[in-house]
Enzyme design. Structure first.
Site, PDB file in Angstrom:
ATOM      1  N   ASP A 111      -3.521   5.660   4.145  1.00  0.00           N
ATOM      2  CA  ASP A 111      -2.604   4.582   3.601  1.00  0.00           C
ATOM      3  C   ASP A 111      -2.956   3.231   4.469  1.00  0.00           C
ATOM      4  O   ASP A 111      -2.051   2.588   4.883  1.00  0.00           O
ATOM      5  CB  ASP A 111      -1.134   5.065   3.863  1.00  0.00           C
ATOM      6  CG  ASP A 111      -0.374   4.107   2.903  1.00  0.00           C
ATOM      7  OD1 ASP A 111      -0.763   3.492   1.976  1.00  0.00           O
ATOM      8  OD2 ASP A 111       0.773   3.920   2.914  1.00  0.00           O
ATOM      9  N   LEU A 112      -4.274   3.037   4.427  1.00  0.00           N
ATOM     10  CA  LEU A 112      -4.475   1.326   4.867  1.00  0.00           C
ATOM     11  C   LEU A 112      -3.940   0.407   3.980  1.00  0.00           C
ATOM     12  O   LEU A 112      -4.597   0.295   2.984  1.00  0.00           O
ATOM     13  CB  LEU A 112      -6.157   1.729   5.194  1.00  0.00           C
ATOM     14  CG  LEU A 112      -6.562   0.367   5.998  1.00  0.00           C
ATOM     15  CD1 LEU A 112      -5.952   0.469   7.260  1.00  0.00           C
ATOM     16  CD2 LEU A 112      -7.918   0.413   5.723  1.00  0.00           C
TER      17      LEU A 112
END
Length: 241
Positions: A169-170
């Protein structure tokens, strides 16, 4: 690198860094206990709320693992039972420990907890709090970043990928900037080491979508296409050792 040890308590397993917590205090995972004993320093809001605490002369962050998406509406925090070793908390603790050993800019893991509940389990993790740092999203709401800092962000992502770290979940909330303009990464739930592949570009694309979505919703984000090009310039450069 963390010096881990496991503590078992009636099925519950706590992994902790013995260089920080000696002895291990199981109540550190209890927000009510933290408040009663004046270790609690506040919390964030939202589904994935986190508690801030000061214990053993260190600022820390306690995060409970919550379910997301549609399933999270009916099941907030129960995960299908597995071994403690393969639970999300322990996997994140071990990954953070490995990344710290490699010199990557991530929080130091302090403790992780696996709590079995019938056919399911709940989990928590405590990490050291990154001093004087804010999420990229919040920084951009107050000021523009220099060209060099955008290049540094791109280079930091490149270095993460060079160490084969897949961040699931960048986004602009999980990239932190401290007062010395150092770039940090947080929230490594469901992350892992992977061989080189298309996921690297997917990481970059996810961050781009996050910035565009935040800009559209905020009506005042100090970010533009030129900033993104600077980030890509940094990502295209050589990875740090």
């Amino acid at each position: 690198m963390a010096t881990p040890s496991d503590l078992g308590l009636n099925g519950t397993v706590i992994r902790f860094d013995t260089s920080i917590l000696t002895p291990m205090e199981p109540n550190l995972f209890d927000a009510a206990w933290l408040k009663e004993n004046q270790f609690w320093r506040g919390s964030t809001q939202g589904r994935s709320s986190a508690h801030f605490l000061n214990y053993a002369d260190r600022d820390m962050v306690l995060r409970h693992f919550h379910r997301g998406g549609l399933i999270g509406r009916v099941n907030r925090d129960l995960y299908l039972r597995t071994s403690a070793e393969k639970s999300r908390a322990m996997l994140e603790f071990d990954l953070l420990s490995e990344m710290r050993h490699e010199g990557l800019p991530v929080p130091r893991p302090v403790a992780a907890r696996f709590v079995p509940t019938g056919a399911f389990y709940r989990a928590d993790i405590i990490t050291e709090r990154i001093p004087n740092a804010e999420p990229l999203q919040d920084v951009l709401k107050t000021k523009s970043l220099s060209k060099q800092l955008w290049i540094d962000i791109g280079a930091a992502i490149k270095n993460l990928h060079a160490h084969k770290v897949y961040h699931s979940d960048l986004n602009c909330r999980n990239i932190m900037i401290d007062t010395h303009d150092k770039v940090w990464f947080i929230d490594f739930d469901k992350c892992e080491k992977r061989e080189t592949g298309d996921w690297m570009q997917a990481n970059i694309d996810r961050l781009h979508r996050s910035l565009k979505k935040t800009a559209a919703a905020s009506n005042g984000l100090n970010w533009n296409d030129e900033d993104w090009e600077h980030l890509l310039e940094g990502y295209a450069g050589p990875a740090a050792n």
